[in-house]
Design a protein around this motif. Sequence first.
Motif, PDB file in Angstrom:
ATOM      1  N   ALA A   1     -17.144  96.792 -73.881  1.00  0.00           N
ATOM      2  CA  ALA A   1     -16.520  97.217 -72.625  1.00  0.00           C
ATOM      3  C   ALA A   1     -17.475  98.032 -71.754  1.00  0.00           C
ATOM      4  CB  ALA A   1     -15.261  98.033 -72.916  1.00  0.00           C
ATOM      5  N   ALA A   2     -18.406  98.752 -72.359  1.00  0.00           N
ATOM      6  CA  ALA A   2     -19.308  99.600 -71.590  1.00  0.00           C
ATOM      7  C   ALA A   2     -20.439  98.818 -70.929  1.00  0.00           C
ATOM      8  CB  ALA A   2     -19.890 100.689 -72.487  1.00  0.00           C
ATOM      9  N   GLU A   3     -20.937  97.796 -71.612  1.00  0.00           N
ATOM     10  CA  GLU A   3     -22.113  97.100 -71.093  1.00  0.00           C
ATOM     11  C   GLU A   3     -22.279  95.752 -71.780  1.00  0.00           C
ATOM     12  OE1 GLU A   3     -26.896  97.956 -70.677  1.00  0.00           O
ATOM     13  OE2 GLU A   3     -25.734  99.103 -72.110  1.00  0.00           O
ATOM     14  N   CYS A   4     -22.657  94.760 -71.008  1.00  0.00           N
ATOM     15  CA  CYS A   4     -23.011  93.455 -71.550  1.00  0.00           C
ATOM     16  C   CYS A   4     -24.452  93.165 -71.142  1.00  0.00           C
ATOM     17  CB  CYS A   4     -22.087  92.367 -71.014  1.00  0.00           C
ATOM     18  SG  CYS A   4     -20.410  92.485 -71.649  1.00  0.00           S
ATOM     19  N   GLY A   5     -25.202  92.563 -72.018  1.00  0.00           N
ATOM     20  CA  GLY A   5     -26.595  92.251 -71.716  1.00  0.00           C
ATOM     21  C   GLY A   5     -27.318  91.850 -72.974  1.00  0.00           C
ATOM     22  N   PHE A   6     -28.640  91.868 -72.910  1.00  0.00           N
ATOM     23  CA  PHE A   6     -29.454  91.455 -74.039  1.00  0.00           C
ATOM     24  C   PHE A   6     -30.494  92.510 -74.380  1.00  0.00           C
ATOM     25  CE2 PHE A   6     -27.990  87.551 -72.047  1.00  0.00           C
ATOM     26  CZ  PHE A   6     -27.520  86.832 -73.145  1.00  0.00           C
ATOM     27  N   VAL A   7     -30.723  92.687 -75.665  1.00  0.00           N
ATOM     28  CA  VAL A   7     -31.855  93.455 -76.172  1.00  0.00           C
ATOM     29  C   VAL A   7     -32.703  92.403 -76.852  1.00  0.00           C
ATOM     30  CG1 VAL A   7     -32.609  95.265 -77.746  1.00  0.00           C
ATOM     31  CG2 VAL A   7     -30.447  95.516 -76.515  1.00  0.00           C
ATOM     32  N   ALA A   8     -33.891  92.144 -76.301  1.00  0.00           N
ATOM     33  CA  ALA A   8     -34.601  90.935 -76.706  1.00  0.00           C
ATOM     34  C   ALA A   8     -36.076  91.128 -76.976  1.00  0.00           C
ATOM     35  CB  ALA A   8     -34.433  89.880 -75.615  1.00  0.00           C
ATOM     36  N   GLU A   9     -36.600  90.159 -77.692  1.00  0.00           N
ATOM     37  CA  GLU A   9     -38.027  89.949 -77.872  1.00  0.00           C
ATOM     38  C   GLU A   9     -38.268  88.572 -77.260  1.00  0.00           C
ATOM     39  OE1 GLU A   9     -40.833  92.081 -78.534  1.00  0.00           O
ATOM     40  OE2 GLU A   9     -39.598  92.618 -80.256  1.00  0.00           O
ATOM     41  N   ALA A  10     -38.974  88.495 -76.143  1.00  0.00           N
ATOM     42  CA  ALA A  10     -39.154  87.229 -75.442  1.00  0.00           C
ATOM     43  C   ALA A  10     -40.603  87.028 -75.057  1.00  0.00           C
ATOM     44  CB  ALA A  10     -38.280  87.203 -74.197  1.00  0.00           C
ATOM     45  N   GLN A  11     -41.128  85.832 -75.284  1.00  0.00           N
ATOM     46  CA  GLN A  11     -42.540  85.578 -74.987  1.00  0.00           C
ATOM     47  C   GLN A  11     -42.785  85.187 -73.546  1.00  0.00           C
ATOM     48  OE1 GLN A  11     -43.850  82.492 -77.688  1.00  0.00           O
ATOM     49  NE2 GLN A  11     -43.836  80.973 -76.055  1.00  0.00           N
ATOM     50  N   ARG A  12     -41.715  84.970 -72.779  1.00  0.00           N
ATOM     51  CA  ARG A  12     -41.915  84.673 -71.359  1.00  0.00           C
ATOM     52  C   ARG A  12     -40.827  85.327 -70.518  1.00  0.00           C
ATOM     53  NH1 ARG A  12     -40.742  78.269 -72.111  1.00  0.00           N
ATOM     54  NH2 ARG A  12     -38.519  78.333 -71.685  1.00  0.00           N
ATOM     55  N   ALA A  13     -41.150  85.521 -69.273  1.00  0.00           N
ATOM     56  CA  ALA A  13     -40.232  86.188 -68.347  1.00  0.00           C
ATOM     57  C   ALA A  13     -39.106  85.249 -67.926  1.00  0.00           C
ATOM     58  CB  ALA A  13     -41.005  86.652 -67.116  1.00  0.00           C
ATOM     59  N   GLY A  14     -38.005  85.833 -67.500  1.00  0.00           N
ATOM     60  CA  GLY A  14     -36.928  85.077 -66.886  1.00  0.00           C
ATOM     61  C   GLY A  14     -35.940  84.411 -67.816  1.00  0.00           C
ATOM     62  N   ILE A  15     -36.079  84.554 -69.096  1.00  0.00           N
ATOM     63  CA  ILE A  15     -35.153  83.890 -70.020  1.00  0.00           C
ATOM     64  C   ILE A  15     -33.751  84.479 -69.904  1.00  0.00           C
ATOM     65  CG2 ILE A  15     -34.591  83.510 -72.454  1.00  0.00           C
ATOM     66  CD1 ILE A  15     -37.579  83.185 -72.968  1.00  0.00           C
ATOM     67  N   PHE A  16     -33.664  85.805 -69.790  1.00  0.00           N
ATOM     68  CA  PHE A  16     -32.350  86.452 -69.764  1.00  0.00           C
ATOM     69  C   PHE A  16     -31.938  86.935 -68.378  1.00  0.00           C
ATOM     70  CE2 PHE A  16     -33.917  86.887 -74.106  1.00  0.00           C
ATOM     71  CZ  PHE A  16     -32.905  86.217 -74.760  1.00  0.00           C
ATOM     72  N   LYS A  17     -32.915  87.211 -67.521  1.00  0.00           N
ATOM     73  CA  LYS A  17     -32.639  87.633 -66.145  1.00  0.00           C
ATOM     74  C   LYS A  17     -33.661  86.951 -65.251  1.00  0.00           C
ATOM     75  CE  LYS A  17     -32.842  92.103 -67.156  1.00  0.00           C
ATOM     76  NZ  LYS A  17     -32.871  93.543 -66.962  1.00  0.00           N
ATOM     77  N   PRO A  18     -33.243  86.534 -64.048  1.00  0.00           N
ATOM     78  CA  PRO A  18     -34.196  85.841 -63.165  1.00  0.00           C
ATOM     79  C   PRO A  18     -35.501  86.603 -62.950  1.00  0.00           C
ATOM     80  CG  PRO A  18     -31.986  85.671 -62.286  1.00  0.00           C
ATOM     81  CD  PRO A  18     -31.909  86.600 -63.481  1.00  0.00           C
ATOM     82  N   ARG A  19     -35.443  87.910 -62.845  1.00  0.00           N
ATOM     83  CA  ARG A  19     -36.667  88.699 -62.647  1.00  0.00           C
ATOM     84  C   ARG A  19     -37.041  89.478 -63.901  1.00  0.00           C
ATOM     85  NH1 ARG A  19     -33.974  89.993 -57.659  1.00  0.00           N
ATOM     86  NH2 ARG A  19     -34.696  88.558 -56.076  1.00  0.00           N
ATOM     87  N   GLY A  20     -36.540  89.017 -65.032  1.00  0.00           N
ATOM     88  CA  GLY A  20     -36.809  89.699 -66.295  1.00  0.00           C
ATOM     89  C   GLY A  20     -38.269  89.587 -66.702  1.00  0.00           C
ATOM     90  N   HIS A  21     -38.656  90.421 -67.624  1.00  0.00           N
ATOM     91  CA  HIS A  21     -40.033  90.470 -68.096  1.00  0.00           C
ATOM     92  C   HIS A  21     -40.111  89.968 -69.524  1.00  0.00           C
ATOM     93  CE1 HIS A  21     -41.065  92.836 -64.578  1.00  0.00           C
ATOM     94  NE2 HIS A  21     -39.996  93.587 -64.835  1.00  0.00           N
ATOM     95  N   LYS A  22     -41.281  89.501 -69.894  1.00  0.00           N
ATOM     96  CA  LYS A  22     -41.494  89.189 -71.297  1.00  0.00           C
ATOM     97  C   LYS A  22     -41.665  90.516 -72.036  1.00  0.00           C
ATOM     98  CE  LYS A  22     -46.376  88.623 -71.994  1.00  0.00           C
ATOM     99  NZ  LYS A  22     -47.086  88.002 -73.055  1.00  0.00           N
TER     100      LYS A  22
END
Length: 168
Positions: free
Chosen positions: A83-104
């Motif tokens: 209820a407080a927050e939705c999103g991702f805590v991630a390890e990603a090798q490229r940008a944009g996987i979870f957010k359009p302007r997200g970072h790797k």
Amino acid sequence: REPFEVEYLEQGAQVARHAGLGFAVRIDRVDRLADGARVLIDYKTGIATADWRGERPDNPQLPIYALLRPEALVAVAYGKVNAAECGFVAEAQRAGIFKPRGHKSALEGELSLAALIDVWSDRIEKLAADFSAARAAVAPTLKACKSCRFHGLCRVPAALEDGADSHE
């Protein structure tokens, strides 16, 4: 998110084998991106932090999952759903996987998630071997010390208890 289709949803338990031990695990979800790359997600309804990092991770769950399904994997993540927050805590090798302007992510200094998965493999094998051999060296963290009820029996240096934590 980047366009995807759900490839795999939670099914029966799988067995991950490390250092001769079997661990029953259940992967929540694997998505396939438009280019064929894959993203592994484990849902969390409580607090979600990147607790899989370091030589002795607090929670090696995502690395163990990644070792089971490493093919074309470009990201692993906790999907926070509460209820407080939705999103991702991630390890990603490229940008944009979870957010359009997200970072790797920094990938713990590795060049790719595949290289990090190799590092994770060595860590998990060592942890499982230590567990199998009943080796349990004390490696306290400030977080663990704050919740511990055995301060009277403890031999942890006072510096750690005062906040100088080199393990977090």
